[in-house]
Scaffold this active site. Structure first.
Site, PDB file in Angstrom:
ATOM      1  N   HIS A  16      66.335   5.861  61.398  1.00  0.00           N
ATOM      2  CA  HIS A  16      66.354   6.912  60.380  1.00  0.00           C
ATOM      3  C   HIS A  16      67.802   7.235  59.976  1.00  0.00           C
ATOM      4  CE1 HIS A  16      62.409   8.216  62.355  1.00  0.00           C
ATOM      5  NE2 HIS A  16      62.067   8.015  61.081  1.00  0.00           N
TER       6      HIS A  16
ATOM      7  N   GLY B 293      62.204   2.396  55.217  1.00  0.00           N
ATOM      8  CA  GLY B 293      62.498   1.257  56.081  1.00  0.00           C
ATOM      9  C   GLY B 293      61.497   0.124  55.870  1.00  0.00           C
ATOM     10  N   GLU B 294      61.977  -1.108  56.067  1.00  0.00           N
ATOM     11  CA  GLU B 294      61.098  -2.275  55.912  1.00  0.00           C
ATOM     12  C   GLU B 294      60.167  -2.483  57.099  1.00  0.00           C
ATOM     13  OE1 GLU B 294      63.548  -5.644  54.995  1.00  0.00           O
ATOM     14  OE2 GLU B 294      63.545  -5.182  52.852  1.00  0.00           O
TER      15      GLU B 294
ATOM     16  N   ALA C  72      61.077  13.069  64.802  1.00  0.00           N
ATOM     17  CA  ALA C  72      61.354  12.252  65.994  1.00  0.00           C
ATOM     18  C   ALA C  72      62.366  11.178  65.592  1.00  0.00           C
ATOM     19  CB  ALA C  72      60.074  11.647  66.576  1.00  0.00           C
TER      20      ALA C  72
END
Ligand code: PAF
Length: 283
Positions: free
Chosen positions: A37, A150-151, A32
């Site tokens: 991303h 990712g953070e 998704a």
């Protein structure tokens, strides 16, 4: 762009790339895909010769069966999006549960030195054992030089750094800033499931975090937490699960502020039945 579904085949393709001295970046995802991303994939492409994007909804990290069932699965759209970034330099690994777990879809138990007991660990039983299990498995199959996270899932990032340290896995973990919609909402695959009224109101989460950051300049962590809890209590649609100000290294909630430490505020809230998380650096 080649899509692999079997670990033996992708491992072989990667060995061939490594024989040519190519460097390999890994971007693990549950699909998704969204712009957040893609930002990770672009960074990975800048820093490596080839990038593996894994797309796998990992059952062992879901404590909630309904969330697992409803998690969006959009492999065709995902590959179309990835092709807009690069057709030649990205390899997709989209395995089945069987390919990954070989008939035994259970988590290994990990000790992440206490990181796993805070925040998400308190509310999602077994979640980080599931994440640790799958990420370790990807590292074994893909053996990347670098891996990108990712953070938005800051605690997950800390736990993966710990995993690599504890198991001496030769991979560099790279954390990337949270990617947001223009209205501030942190991008997440779960946002796809938000009904319009919830989508409109969800940016309240980040707005509140930003004010909390400002308040933390002059007020105690307790006072800021009280203020956030009150704001959510007044909100008609969003339900706060937790707001915590923590030391960004140990993830332990702050007791008394020290100007030698680096703090971060973390939040989890429900928009209808969809659980959203976000965080912000405070100092
Ligand atoms: O952050 C995610 O999407 C997942 O937790 C990960 C790292 C891909 C493991 O399944």
């Amino acid at each position: 762009m080649i899509i692999f579904s079997q670990n033996m085949l992708i491992a072989r393709a990667i060995n061939e790339l490594k024989a040519k001295k190519f460097t390999i970046g890994l971007v693990p995802t549950m699909g998704a895909l969204h712009k957040g991303h893609l930002a990770l994939v672009k960074k990975a492409l800048n820093e490596n010769d080839r990038v593996i994007v894994s797309i796998f909804v990992n059952p062992t990290q879901f404590d909630n069966k309904d969330d697992l069932k409803k998690y969006p699965r959009t492999l065709d759209e995902d590959t179309v999006l990835l092709k807009t970034v690069s057709k030649e330099k990205i390899l997709v690994y989209a395995p089945t549960v069987e390919d990954i777990y070989e008939g035994n879809a259970v988590s290994q138990k990990f000790d992440f030195d206490g990181l796993e007991f805070e925040m998400e660990g308190k509310f999602r039983a077994g979640h980080f054992d599931g994440v640790g299990t799958i990420v370790k498995r990807f590292f074994e199959i893909i053996k990347p030089h670098r891996a990108y996270f990712g953070e938005k899932d800051f605690q997950q990032l800390a736990i993966i750094k710990k995993l690599v340290e504890k198991y001496n896995i030769p991979v560099k973990i790279i954390g990337c800033p949270i990617y947001r919609e223009t209205n501030g909402l942190a991008m997440s695959s779960r946002n796809k499931r938000l009904k319009p009224e919830y989508k409109n109101t969800a940016p309240f989460i980040y707005k509140t975090l930003k004010v909390a950051k400002e308040k933390f300049g002059t007020k105690s962590a307790n006072k800021v937490s009280e203020w956030v809890e009150n704001e959510f209590a007044k909100h008609e649609l969003l339900k706060l699960e937790y707001f915590i100000i923590a030391d960004s290294k140990t993830l332990k909630p702050v007791k008394r502020k020290s100007n030698k430490k680096v703090y971060r505020a973390f939040i989890a809230a429900y928009a209808d039945d969809i659980r959203l998380i976000d965080n912000i650096a405070l100092n």
